[in-house]
Write a protein that holds these residues in place. Structure first.
Motif, PDB file in Angstrom:
ATOM      1  N   ARG A 156      -9.450  30.577  -2.092  1.00  0.00           N
ATOM      2  CA  ARG A 156      -9.373  30.843  -0.652  1.00  0.00           C
ATOM      3  C   ARG A 156      -8.215  30.089  -0.007  1.00  0.00           C
ATOM      4  N   GLN A 157      -7.977  28.863  -0.433  1.00  0.00           N
ATOM      5  CA  GLN A 157      -6.877  28.094   0.148  1.00  0.00           C
ATOM      6  C   GLN A 157      -5.527  28.721  -0.162  1.00  0.00           C
ATOM      7  N   SER A 158      -5.465  29.507  -1.234  1.00  0.00           N
ATOM      8  CA  SER A 158      -4.232  30.215  -1.561  1.00  0.00           C
ATOM      9  C   SER A 158      -4.250  31.656  -1.079  1.00  0.00           C
ATOM     10  N   GLY A 159      -5.355  32.076  -0.454  1.00  0.00           N
ATOM     11  CA  GLY A 159      -5.440  33.418   0.089  1.00  0.00           C
ATOM     12  C   GLY A 159      -5.663  34.510  -0.932  1.00  0.00           C
ATOM     13  N   ILE A 160      -6.146  34.180  -2.121  1.00  0.00           N
ATOM     14  CA  ILE A 160      -6.353  35.191  -3.171  1.00  0.00           C
ATOM     15  C   ILE A 160      -7.815  35.239  -3.600  1.00  0.00           C
ATOM     16  N   GLN A 161      -8.728  34.819  -2.696  1.00  0.00           N
ATOM     17  CA  GLN A 161     -10.136  34.787  -3.083  1.00  0.00           C
ATOM     18  C   GLN A 161     -10.711  36.185  -3.321  1.00  0.00           C
ATOM     19  N   LYS A 162     -10.106  37.216  -2.736  1.00  0.00           N
ATOM     20  CA  LYS A 162     -10.624  38.562  -2.961  1.00  0.00           C
ATOM     21  C   LYS A 162     -10.406  39.018  -4.397  1.00  0.00           C
ATOM     22  N   GLY A 163      -9.485  38.376  -5.108  1.00  0.00           N
ATOM     23  CA  GLY A 163      -9.295  38.717  -6.505  1.00  0.00           C
ATOM     24  C   GLY A 163     -10.505  38.403  -7.363  1.00  0.00           C
ATOM     25  N   LEU A 164     -11.396  37.536  -6.868  1.00  0.00           N
ATOM     26  CA  LEU A 164     -12.614  37.187  -7.606  1.00  0.00           C
ATOM     27  C   LEU A 164     -13.648  38.307  -7.558  1.00  0.00           C
ATOM     28  N   LYS A 165     -13.437  39.280  -6.672  1.00  0.00           N
ATOM     29  CA  LYS A 165     -14.413  40.367  -6.548  1.00  0.00           C
ATOM     30  C   LYS A 165     -14.513  41.181  -7.833  1.00  0.00           C
ATOM     31  N   GLY A 166     -13.380  41.406  -8.513  1.00  0.00           N
ATOM     32  CA  GLY A 166     -13.402  42.184  -9.748  1.00  0.00           C
ATOM     33  C   GLY A 166     -14.265  41.556 -10.831  1.00  0.00           C
ATOM     34  N   PRO A 167     -14.003  40.288 -11.236  1.00  0.00           N
ATOM     35  CA  PRO A 167     -14.889  39.640 -12.224  1.00  0.00           C
ATOM     36  C   PRO A 167     -16.328  39.543 -11.753  1.00  0.00           C
ATOM     37  N   TRP A 168     -16.535  39.365 -10.465  1.00  0.00           N
ATOM     38  CA  TRP A 168     -17.890  39.266  -9.890  1.00  0.00           C
ATOM     39  C   TRP A 168     -18.649  40.578 -10.119  1.00  0.00           C
ATOM     40  N   GLU A 169     -18.058  41.703  -9.777  1.00  0.00           N
ATOM     41  CA  GLU A 169     -18.736  42.990  -9.941  1.00  0.00           C
ATOM     42  C   GLU A 169     -18.894  43.348 -11.417  1.00  0.00           C
ATOM     43  N   GLU A 170     -17.896  43.012 -12.224  1.00  0.00           N
ATOM     44  CA  GLU A 170     -17.983  43.307 -13.656  1.00  0.00           C
ATOM     45  C   GLU A 170     -19.140  42.549 -14.300  1.00  0.00           C
ATOM     46  N   TYR A 171     -19.314  41.295 -13.922  1.00  0.00           N
ATOM     47  CA  TYR A 171     -20.430  40.517 -14.464  1.00  0.00           C
ATOM     48  C   TYR A 171     -21.764  41.126 -14.052  1.00  0.00           C
ATOM     49  N   ILE A 172     -21.880  41.530 -12.782  1.00  0.00           N
ATOM     50  CA  ILE A 172     -23.150  42.091 -12.304  1.00  0.00           C
ATOM     51  C   ILE A 172     -23.464  43.388 -13.034  1.00  0.00           C
ATOM     52  N   ARG A 173     -22.462  44.253 -13.181  1.00  0.00           N
ATOM     53  CA  ARG A 173     -22.702  45.527 -13.870  1.00  0.00           C
ATOM     54  C   ARG A 173     -23.086  45.313 -15.330  1.00  0.00           C
ATOM     55  N   THR A 174     -22.394  44.422 -16.006  1.00  0.00           N
ATOM     56  CA  THR A 174     -22.684  44.181 -17.426  1.00  0.00           C
ATOM     57  C   THR A 174     -24.061  43.571 -17.614  1.00  0.00           C
ATOM     58  N   THR A 175     -24.354  42.533 -16.818  1.00  0.00           N
ATOM     59  CA  THR A 175     -25.645  41.857 -16.956  1.00  0.00           C
ATOM     60  C   THR A 175     -26.791  42.772 -16.550  1.00  0.00           C
ATOM     61  N   GLY A 176     -26.626  43.470 -15.434  1.00  0.00           N
ATOM     62  CA  GLY A 176     -27.683  44.363 -14.964  1.00  0.00           C
ATOM     63  C   GLY A 176     -27.936  45.509 -15.924  1.00  0.00           C
ATOM     64  N   ALA A 177     -26.868  46.104 -16.465  1.00  0.00           N
ATOM     65  CA  ALA A 177     -27.049  47.202 -17.421  1.00  0.00           C
ATOM     66  C   ALA A 177     -27.771  46.732 -18.675  1.00  0.00           C
ATOM     67  N   ALA A 178     -27.490  45.500 -19.114  1.00  0.00           N
ATOM     68  CA  ALA A 178     -28.185  44.961 -20.290  1.00  0.00           C
ATOM     69  C   ALA A 178     -29.676  44.799 -20.014  1.00  0.00           C
ATOM     70  N   ILE A 179     -30.024  44.395 -18.798  1.00  0.00           N
ATOM     71  CA  ILE A 179     -31.441  44.234 -18.445  1.00  0.00           C
ATOM     72  C   ILE A 179     -32.133  45.593 -18.397  1.00  0.00           C
ATOM     73  N   VAL A 180     -31.484  46.574 -17.763  1.00  0.00           N
ATOM     74  CA  VAL A 180     -32.100  47.897 -17.610  1.00  0.00           C
ATOM     75  C   VAL A 180     -32.276  48.580 -18.958  1.00  0.00           C
ATOM     76  N   SER A 181     -31.334  48.405 -19.866  1.00  0.00           N
ATOM     77  CA  SER A 181     -31.392  49.088 -21.160  1.00  0.00           C
ATOM     78  C   SER A 181     -32.200  48.341 -22.212  1.00  0.00           C
ATOM     79  N   ASP A 182     -32.721  47.169 -21.887  1.00  0.00           N
ATOM     80  CA  ASP A 182     -33.491  46.382 -22.850  1.00  0.00           C
ATOM     81  C   ASP A 182     -34.923  46.920 -22.901  1.00  0.00           C
ATOM     82  N   GLN A 183     -35.171  47.830 -23.818  1.00  0.00           N
ATOM     83  CA  GLN A 183     -36.493  48.445 -23.914  1.00  0.00           C
ATOM     84  C   GLN A 183     -37.551  47.477 -24.428  1.00  0.00           C
ATOM     85  N   ALA A 184     -37.135  46.465 -25.190  1.00  0.00           N
ATOM     86  CA  ALA A 184     -38.105  45.504 -25.729  1.00  0.00           C
ATOM     87  C   ALA A 184     -38.748  44.681 -24.620  1.00  0.00           C
ATOM     88  N   ARG A 185     -38.045  44.493 -23.523  1.00  0.00           N
ATOM     89  CA  ARG A 185     -38.581  43.708 -22.406  1.00  0.00           C
ATOM     90  C   ARG A 185     -38.643  44.548 -21.134  1.00  0.00           C
TER      91      ARG A 185
END
Length: 806
Positions: free
Chosen positions: A348-377
């Motif tokens: 944020r101090q360098s004005g590029i904090q919005k660049g963190l949105k990409g890794p943030w959304e990618e982590y949520i999609r990957t983690t959430g998809a793993a939970i939804v597709s885990d039939q054992a649990r």
């Protein structure tokens, strides 16, 4: 004094040159003066004659000469660090007299002061320092310490000089612009000796060594070197600021040295450590640089330039490392709020904090998809999704300063992975989670989902009910469930399972809170509209109408004299359109119960002609009074359990075989086995099975456990519940799919009736838009339903378009 008479008016000759400080009064003078008016003689003429010898020094000349000598002695004493031989007041008066006489010109009194000071600085004071620091070799810190010491002593001398020459400084030189004051003159002379004149383009060797020594001190502090001297750095910076060389000479060199250090720091840490360590080190570096600037009185421009340079080198040029998806995912997986907060602040101090949105959304999609597709649990799917959502909400609150960019990113990512798979069971599992919450309350939830102190504080500040209240916390958990519900496209699946679970809660009286049930229904209505909750609301209305119907029936029994019966019957009347369908199970009821059922059936038909009652015995439950050796108990049992227990009232030997019970109850084998197992092998063993064992066999016999005891008077005997099979769930999905086909056809007819003529692509897009709230429909399925409507003569093809047939 001599007097000479002239006529009648005598004259007086008075010598007034004996003292330079004299005063005279006019006619009729006062005390201490010379009276020139004598009333009895009239006025007299006074003649003043100069009695000095020509060429001889006067007392005034001697006074000023003596004053100059005293000032020279005072300067020598000040430079030597001794007390002045004369009082400062007398020296001050002497300077004042000299100025009044006209000797305060820069070339006179002020000029002599400057010459003496310049000679002292260049000679006695700086001789040792110039000898040590005049060459490039030698101890730079020792040289700096000597210069700072000289400046400290010179500053004290300037204070005394300003006291002595105060009149010259404030009342004379102040009016002789651009003449320098005493303090400015002293500072200028010291600066000239150490750093050269203002117009000089080159810095003397001594000044250069002083500047490098200060930079070296800061370097010692950065590298935690034991040679760092806190007091020396603070005094050195103050000296540079006082001499006016801070911005022109020191700041430029200091920023250049700092740039080299930041480059080296970033290169070393980026290669030898991971993202977390790099963030921690960079954050600590920025904090220490800011604290050092504040502690040692660096200029605000220096602090700003340092921070901007460090941020550019540590953050912008290494943004790929800071925004690496894998590294960010590790921090999020570890719930490392502190590191993520530091990373966000760096960006944020360098004005590029919005660049963190990409890794943030990618982590949520990957983690959430793993939970939804885990039939054992699959059973823990919603709890895990809510725990993920909870951890991400805390991250947004505590690490990202509630930045809306990451809130929107969270919603987009959740919406993508929840509906990514067409076979997703999120709707089904969410309905079961809501059922668990409404049946068991907060005690069924893990502690990770409950509100923390920060949530309670925010709730109180926003004016809503505190989450410390159990009802308010339960309401908040329902809202969290609805957050997932909003992302689900197949809401009809959720509706089917929620309707089935709601019916079970209402019929079995298993709701933890009726208020929570109503509240959840209101939330669903607000979210999806009244059409979505129509059948659900009808279920609550049926419950209320059923209570009114039973009250009227009780009154009718009293009026007909049939109220005093051994069986107290209560019936819940359900409308078949609103409630789920339940299988019919054959059972032979006891005579008393059967009579009561027939009586109510006849009464209901007389009150509501044309209606037919279908009795659902698997949903019924009863309270049976049982007498044991240790006292009576009220047993809360299912209808099938009650039918089995009543058989032992008429058993001659109080022992019944499995075959006898099966013949007397008429229950199917599976239902009979579950019922006997719950009565004889469960926690509350009302019956005793012979021989003992956990499984019920056709050769077993059963008797009443006369020694049964429980501390409670009302004992609930749980029926062994049938687990939901894949076939049951598949049947529910099939019903949903069938309903979805009808809804799709209705949407096609509705659209075509309004548009009359449409192309295929437009019709498909419009149908998808209108039905996506209930569930996603594939274009191929829409095409099949269009064909069905063509066969039914609702629409027809004409010139490549569809035309509505009225």
């Amino acid at each position: 004094m001599s007097t000479k008479a002239q006529g009648k008016r005598p004259a007086e000759t008075i010598d007034l040159t004996s003292d330079p400080h004299y005063a005279a009064t006019g006619a009729g003078g006062g005390r201490g003066g010379i009276s020139l008016l004598r009333p009895h003689m009239g006025p007299r003429k006074v003649v003043i004659k100069n009695l000095r010898v020509a060429g001889a020094p006067t007392a005034t000349d001697e006074y000023f000469s003596r004053t100059r000598e005293e000032l020279d002695e005072a300067l020598a004493a000040v430079f030597a660090g001794r007390p002045t031989p004369r009082p400062l007041e007398r020296l001050y008066r002497g300077v004042e007299d000299l100025c009044r006489r006209g000797e305060g010109e820069p070339k006179a009194l002020a000029g002599r002061l400057k010459e003496r000071c310049e000679a002292f600085l260049s000679g006695d004071m700086m001789a040792g320092v110039l000898e040590k620091g005049g060459t490039a070799a030698g101890d730079q810190q020792g040289c700096l310490r000597e210069v700072v010491g000289c400046w400290r002593r010179w500053s004290k001398m300037l204070v005394v000089l300003r006291w002595i020459y105060s009149y010259l400084d404030r009342s004379y030189l102040l009016l002789k612009k651009p003449a320098q004051g005493v303090n400015e003159m002293g500072v200028e002379l010291f600066r000239k000796v150490v750093f050269g004149g203002r117009k000089s383009g080159e810095v003397p060797v001594l000044g250069a060594r002083v500047l490098m020594a200060v930079c070296e001190l800061v370097e010692f502090d950065r590298r935690r070197d034991g040679r760092f001297d806190t007091g020396l750095l603070k005094e050195a910076v103050l000296m540079l600021r006082s001499l006016g060389v801070y911005g022109k000479l020191f700041e430029v060199r200091f920023l250049a040295e700092s740039y080299k250090y930041f480059v080296e720091f970033a290169a070393e840490w980026s290669v030898n450590c991971g993202l977390k360590d790099y963030i921690t080190a960079s954050d600590r570096l920025l904090q220490r640089e800011a604290e050092r600037c504040d502690m040692y009185n660096f200029d605000s421009t220096t602090k700003r330039e340092l921070r901007e340079t460090a941020q550019r080198l540590l953050t912008v040029e290494y943004s790929e490392k800071l925004l690496d998806k894998g590294s960010v995912a590790k921090l999020l997986d570890a719930h490392d709020v502190d590191s993520m907060r530091a990373l966000y602040e760096l960006l944020r101090q360098s004005g590029i904090q919005k660049g963190l949105k990409g890794p943030w959304e990618e982590y949520i999609r990957t983690t959430g998809a793993a939970i939804v597709s885990d039939q054992a649990r699959a059973g823990d799917m919603i709890v895990r999704l809510l725990e993920l959502r909870r951890s991400l909400d805390i991250m947004i609150r505590d690490a990202f300063d509630k930045d809306d960019v990451f809130t929107y990113g969270l919603r987009e990512a959740f919406g993508s992975f929840i509906n990514e798979e067409k076979t997703s069971k999120v709707g089904e599992m969410l309905a079961k989670y809501i059922d668990m919450l409404l049946r068991g309350g907060l005690k069924t939830l893990p502690k990770t989902l409950l509100s923390d102190t920060r949530d309670r504080a925010d709730a109180e500040m926003s004016g809503i009910a505190s989450t410390a209240d159990e009802d308010a916390e339960l309401d908040r958990q329902l809202d969290n469930g609805l957050e997932l519900f909003r992302f689900i496209e197949g809401k009809d699946v959720f509706e089917a399972f929620y309707k089935r679970d709601l019916a079970r809660r209402l019929l079995m009286g298993r709701s933890a809170s009726q208020d929570a049930e109503r509240n959840m229904l209101t939330k669903l209505k607000s979210e999806c509209g009244s059409q979505f909750t129509h059948n659900l609301e009808q279920m609550f209305r049926d419950q209320e109408l059923g209570r009114d119907e039973m009250a009227a029936y009780k009154q009718w029994l009293v009026g007909t004299g049939k109220a005093n019966r051994p069986v107290d019957l209560h019936v819940s009347i359900l409308s078949s359109a609103a409630w789920p369908t339940y299988p019919d199970v054959r059972v032979l009821l006891p005579r008393d119960v059967l009579e009561q059922i027939n009586t109510f059936d006849n009464y209901y038909k007389t009150q509501h002609s044309g209606r037919v009652l279908t009795w659902k015995h698997p949903l019924a439950h009863a309270v049976v009074r049982a007498h044991f050796d240790k006292g009576p108990k009220d047993l809360l049992v299912s209808a099938f359990q009650a039918v089995v227990l009543v058989l032992f009232n008429d058993a001659p030997a109080a022992v019944l075989s499995h075959e006898q019970i099966a013949q007397s109850t008429g229950l199917p084998p599976a239902e009979l086995e579950r019922t006997l197992q719950s009565l004889a092998c469960g926690k509350a063993r009302i019956l005793t099975k012979h021989p003992r064992g956990r499984d019920v066999k056709p050769t077993d016999t059963f008797s009443v456990n006369r020694g049964f005891w429980d501390p409670k008077f009302r004992v609930k005997v749980n029926q062994i519940q049938l687990r939901e099979t894949k076939a049951d769930n598949a049947e529910t999905y099939q019903r949903v799919a069938a309903d979805r086909q009808f809804e799709t056809q209705a949407a096609i007819v509705r659209i075509m009736k309004a548009r009359k003529t449409m192309a295929h692509a437009q019709l498909v897009a419009e149908v998808i838009s209108q039905t996506k709230g209930r569930g996603a429909v594939e274009p191929a399925e829409i095409k099949v339903n269009i064909e069905k409507l063509i066969e039914k003569d609702y629409i027809e093809r004409e010139d490549g378009n569809y035309v509505y047939l009225a």
